[in-house]
Design a protein around this motif. Structure first.
Motif, PDB file in Angstrom:
ATOM      1  N   PRO A  94       0.840  -1.198   0.000  1.00 18.89           N
ATOM      2  CA  PRO A  94       0.000   0.000   0.000  1.00 18.89           C
ATOM      3  C   PRO A  94       0.873   1.245   0.000  1.00 18.89           C
ATOM      4  O   PRO A  94       1.987   1.232   0.521  1.00 18.89           O
ATOM      5  CB  PRO A  94      -0.788  -0.122   1.307  1.00 18.89           C
ATOM      6  CG  PRO A  94      -0.636  -1.541   1.733  1.00 18.89           C
ATOM      7  CD  PRO A  94       0.684  -1.992   1.216  1.00 18.89           C
ATOM      8  N   GLY A  97      -0.776   6.037   4.358  1.00 20.93           N
ATOM      9  CA  GLY A  97      -1.683   7.150   4.582  1.00 20.93           C
ATOM     10  C   GLY A  97      -3.112   6.744   4.320  1.00 20.93           C
ATOM     11  O   GLY A  97      -3.500   5.599   4.482  1.00 20.93           O
ATOM     12  N   SER A  98      -3.914   7.700   3.889  1.00 16.26           N
ATOM     13  CA  SER A  98      -5.337   7.437   3.671  1.00 16.26           C
ATOM     14  C   SER A  98      -5.662   7.132   2.224  1.00 16.26           C
ATOM     15  O   SER A  98      -6.820   6.975   1.861  1.00 16.26           O
ATOM     16  CB  SER A  98      -6.148   8.653   4.127  1.00 16.26           C
ATOM     17  OG  SER A  98      -5.783   9.779   3.352  1.00 16.26           O
ATOM     18  N   GLN A  99      -4.618   7.040   1.387  1.00 13.16           N
ATOM     19  CA  GLN A  99      -4.899   6.951  -0.040  1.00 13.16           C
ATOM     20  C   GLN A  99      -5.368   5.567  -0.453  1.00 13.16           C
ATOM     21  O   GLN A  99      -6.291   5.430  -1.235  1.00 13.16           O
ATOM     22  CB  GLN A  99      -3.664   7.357  -0.840  1.00 13.16           C
ATOM     23  CG  GLN A  99      -3.289   8.810  -0.600  1.00 13.16           C
ATOM     24  CD  GLN A  99      -2.008   9.183  -1.315  1.00 13.16           C
ATOM     25  OE1 GLN A  99      -1.181   8.333  -1.585  1.00 13.16           O
ATOM     26  NE2 GLN A  99      -1.850  10.443  -1.636  1.00 13.16           N
ATOM     27  N   GLY A 100      -4.699   4.551   0.039  1.00  9.96           N
ATOM     28  CA  GLY A 100      -5.173   3.192  -0.197  1.00  9.96           C
ATOM     29  C   GLY A 100      -4.749   2.543  -1.476  1.00  9.96           C
ATOM     30  O   GLY A 100      -5.006   1.366  -1.685  1.00  9.96           O
ATOM     31  N   ASN A 101      -4.109   3.279  -2.398  1.00 12.08           N
ATOM     32  CA  ASN A 101      -3.710   2.623  -3.628  1.00 12.08           C
ATOM     33  C   ASN A 101      -2.482   1.766  -3.377  1.00 12.08           C
ATOM     34  O   ASN A 101      -1.790   1.899  -2.376  1.00 12.08           O
ATOM     35  CB  ASN A 101      -3.412   3.649  -4.720  1.00 12.08           C
ATOM     36  CG  ASN A 101      -2.264   4.561  -4.349  1.00 12.08           C
ATOM     37  OD1 ASN A 101      -2.416   5.418  -3.480  1.00 12.08           O
ATOM     38  ND2 ASN A 101      -1.114   4.368  -4.974  1.00 12.08           N
ATOM     39  N   LEU A 102      -2.228   0.863  -4.310  1.00 18.04           N
ATOM     40  CA  LEU A 102      -1.081  -0.019  -4.214  1.00 18.04           C
ATOM     41  C   LEU A 102       0.081   0.524  -5.046  1.00 18.04           C
ATOM     42  O   LEU A 102      -0.119   1.138  -6.091  1.00 18.04           O
ATOM     43  CB  LEU A 102      -1.444  -1.415  -4.716  1.00 18.04           C
ATOM     44  CG  LEU A 102      -2.465  -2.183  -3.878  1.00 18.04           C
ATOM     45  CD1 LEU A 102      -2.832  -3.499  -4.556  1.00 18.04           C
ATOM     46  CD2 LEU A 102      -1.929  -2.443  -2.478  1.00 18.04           C
TER      47      LEU A 102
END
Lengths: 114, 115
Positions: A94, A97-102
């Protein structure tokens, strides 16, 4: 910043032989780690993931991976490769943070010799 | 019963055209993504939406505009297509999670070829 390195661009193994695909990560905290497989012309399928707990993770299609914090590695293994395993394999973490993308490694292409 | 679907699967178009790629997920997920895979198979995030709101916009030209009419759909519209836009575009979704580190489920991809 989080990052993933897959040192091997292309690996060829004989059918029935064992396989190990390498993945090294750089992550600020305890990482979550993923392996995805992309068969030719297909989307990405999750093979396995590590979140916490047992460092040896079992996945689908007979794959397993071992998390080694001391080596910052999460190598993918299979004891006996089948011709249908020929594909591109991606390790991912990941972004944090709060972004969540890989964030993906550059992939390792696996070829299987008959 | 496809989890994440994309249309079209293949898209061939001329430079300068405008095109859209649609993505739908029936998993009840809150977060959806667009990734671009280049000719060397490198995957990179483009956009992320959570409950129809944009939360990531990486360094993507503003010719690319995502649209999320509801949380099950995330469409990608591309204006004035360029040769360098040729790639495979993947849509993905993930369930709500405290740390946003849950598994992402990918669509089959859309291969865009710009001539």
């Amino acid at each position: 910043a989080q990052s993933v390195t897959q040192p091997d661009i292309h690996i060829t193994v004989s059918e029935g032989a064992s396989l190990e695909l390498r993945c090294n990560y750089s992550y600020g905290a305890t990482p979550y780690l993923f392996w995805y497989v992309q068969s030719p012309g297909q989307g990405l399928q999750l093979l396995l993931k590590y979140f916490s707990g047992d460092t040896l993770v079992q996945g689908i299609k007979g794959f397993e991976a071992e998390f080694k914090r001391s080596q910052s590695s999460f190598n993918l293994r299979k004891p006996s490769v089948h011709w249908s395993d020929a594909a591109e394999y991606f390790c991912a973490v990941p972004s944090g943070g709060s972004q969540g993308n890989l964030i993906f490694g550059k992939g390792t292409k696996l070829s299987v010799k008959p | 019963d496809t989890a994440v679907s994309q249309t079209p699967k293949y898209l061939v178009t001329q430079m300068g055209n405008d095109k859209s790629i649609k993505c739908e997920q029936n998993l009840g997920h809150d977060t959806m993504y667009w990734y671009k895979q280049d000719s060397k198979k490198f995957l990179k995030i483009m956009f992320s939406y959570n409950n129809k709101e944009l939360i990531i916009n990486e360094t993507v030209p503003n010719r690319f505009s995502p649209k999320s009419p509801d949380k099950a759909h995330l469409n990608l519209h591309i204006n004035s297509l360029e040769l360098g836009d040729s790639a495979v575009y993947f849509c993905a979704s993930s369930p709500p999670a405290g740390g946003r580190t849950d598994t992402q489920y990918f669509g089959p991809g859309t291969r865009l070829t710009v001539l």
